[in-house]
Design an enzyme around this catalytic site. Structure first.
Site, PDB file in Angstrom:
ATOM      1  N   LYS A 128      -9.822   2.341  -2.566  1.00  0.00           N
ATOM      2  CA  LYS A 128     -10.039   1.713  -1.265  1.00  0.00           C
ATOM      3  C   LYS A 128     -11.434   2.035  -0.722  1.00  0.00           C
ATOM      4  O   LYS A 128     -11.805   3.200  -0.589  1.00  0.00           O
ATOM      5  CB  LYS A 128      -8.971   2.182  -0.288  1.00  0.00           C
ATOM      6  CG  LYS A 128      -8.962   1.468   1.051  1.00  0.00           C
ATOM      7  CD  LYS A 128      -7.782   1.960   1.893  1.00  0.00           C
ATOM      8  CE  LYS A 128      -7.675   1.259   3.229  1.00  0.00           C
ATOM      9  NZ  LYS A 128      -6.526   1.790   4.008  1.00  0.00           N
ATOM     10  N   CYS A 148      -5.482  -3.127   2.584  1.00  0.00           N
ATOM     11  CA  CYS A 148      -5.255  -3.004   4.027  1.00  0.00           C
ATOM     12  C   CYS A 148      -6.536  -3.155   4.867  1.00  0.00           C
ATOM     13  O   CYS A 148      -6.991  -4.266   5.108  1.00  0.00           O
ATOM     14  CB  CYS A 148      -4.550  -1.682   4.310  1.00  0.00           C
ATOM     15  SG  CYS A 148      -3.660  -1.667   5.899  1.00  0.00           S
ATOM     16  N   GLU A 164       0.840  -1.200   0.000  1.00  0.00           N
ATOM     17  CA  GLU A 164       0.000   0.000   0.000  1.00  0.00           C
ATOM     18  C   GLU A 164       0.880   1.256   0.000  1.00  0.00           C
ATOM     19  O   GLU A 164       1.856   1.338   0.725  1.00  0.00           O
ATOM     20  CB  GLU A 164      -0.883  -0.016   1.245  1.00  0.00           C
ATOM     21  CG  GLU A 164      -1.813   1.185   1.377  1.00  0.00           C
ATOM     22  CD  GLU A 164      -2.638   1.139   2.657  1.00  0.00           C
ATOM     23  OE1 GLU A 164      -3.708   1.767   2.694  1.00  0.00           O
ATOM     24  OE2 GLU A 164      -2.217   0.457   3.627  1.00  0.00           O
TER      25      GLU A 164
END
Length: 255
Positions: free
Chosen positions: A110, A144, A44
């Site tokens: 995300k 994540c 990331e």
């Protein structure tokens, strides 16, 4: 599909993007050159480290980071994926790019932003899932904090592997390992977790880059916390045979 997973330390400075990409170039030359690789996976925000201060860290959409990924994909004849801090018009995204060897690009923004770290205040959440087919393997792309939300990543008959790129701190690394294994078992899917290492803004990262198969067994993992490349091969025929033999996915809640 043959994977090269980059567990890297990530610098943060006024020239962070240039320095981090240069370090990755050297790492690739030492580890990937001469190898047969279908997919390179980077952590990331591999160009700047996880930063809630989007105004400082963000790159223009389609800018230097994506152009670098295109050069790497062409050079090594593979697909490259990893997330970046991106500015598009007046909005900021934690955006995972997938760039293939022909220069084609797709991306995933995300969905679950880490509100406790102000990410939700600085960035705009994505709304759609992204599945990319690479060397015949359908890969669901996640970032994540998405790992904590199993409904969003639930198997819908549309993927063979889930890829999580992360800056996941050492203080919660047991959660990382537990949830990655859970996602593999509950979705009867390969799960790939690529995490950074090093120290950034007093937060310690200790890697634990790992690949689980559909039974929750370890296929490959990083050896320690140092920057390194982890290679792994996914056998989708074997996974499909297991799904047919033990078809628990037929009883899932989302179909």
């Amino acid at each position: 599909m043959r994977l090269a997973l980059f567990q890297t330390d990530i610098l943060r400075s006024s020239s962070a993007t240039h320095d981090n990409l240069s370090r990755l170039d050297a790492m690739m030359c030492d580890n990937v050159k001469g190898q047969e690789v279908d997919l390179i996976v980077l952590p990331e925000m591999f160009h700047c480290g996880f930063s809630a201060d989007s105004h400082i860290s963000a790159e223009e959409d389609g800018g230097e980071v994506v152009e670098w990924m295109r050069r790497v994909a062409k050079k090594y004849g593979c697909t490259v994926c990893g997330s970046a801090s991106v500015r598009e018009e007046d909005k900021y995204y934690n955006r995972l790019y997938c760039v293939d060897k022909e220069g084609g690009e797709s991306h995933y923004d995300k969905r679950h932003l880490f509100s406790m770290g102000s990410e939700a205040e600085m960035y705009t959440a994505g709304e759609r899932r992204l599945v990319v087919e690479i060397a015949g393997v359908r890969c669901l792309m996640q970032i994540c904090y998405d790992l904590r939300f199993p409904v969003f990543s639930r198997y819908r008959g549309d993927y063979d592997a889930i890829i999580y790129v992360a800056n996941w701190p050492a203080s919660r690394i047991d959660v990382w390992n537990t949830l990655l294994k859970a996602r593999a078992i509950e979705n009867q899917s390969y799960v790939i977790g690529v995490n950074r290492t090093g120290v950034d803004d007093n937060i310690v990262y200790n890697g634990n880059t790992i690949v689980y198969d559909s039974r929750g067994a370890v296929v490959a993992r990083a050896e320690g916390e140092s920057p390194q490349v982890v290679f792994a091969t996914l056998n989708i025929e074997s996974q499909n045979a297991f799904r047919r033999k033990f078809p628990v996915l037929e009883d899932r809640d989302i179909k």
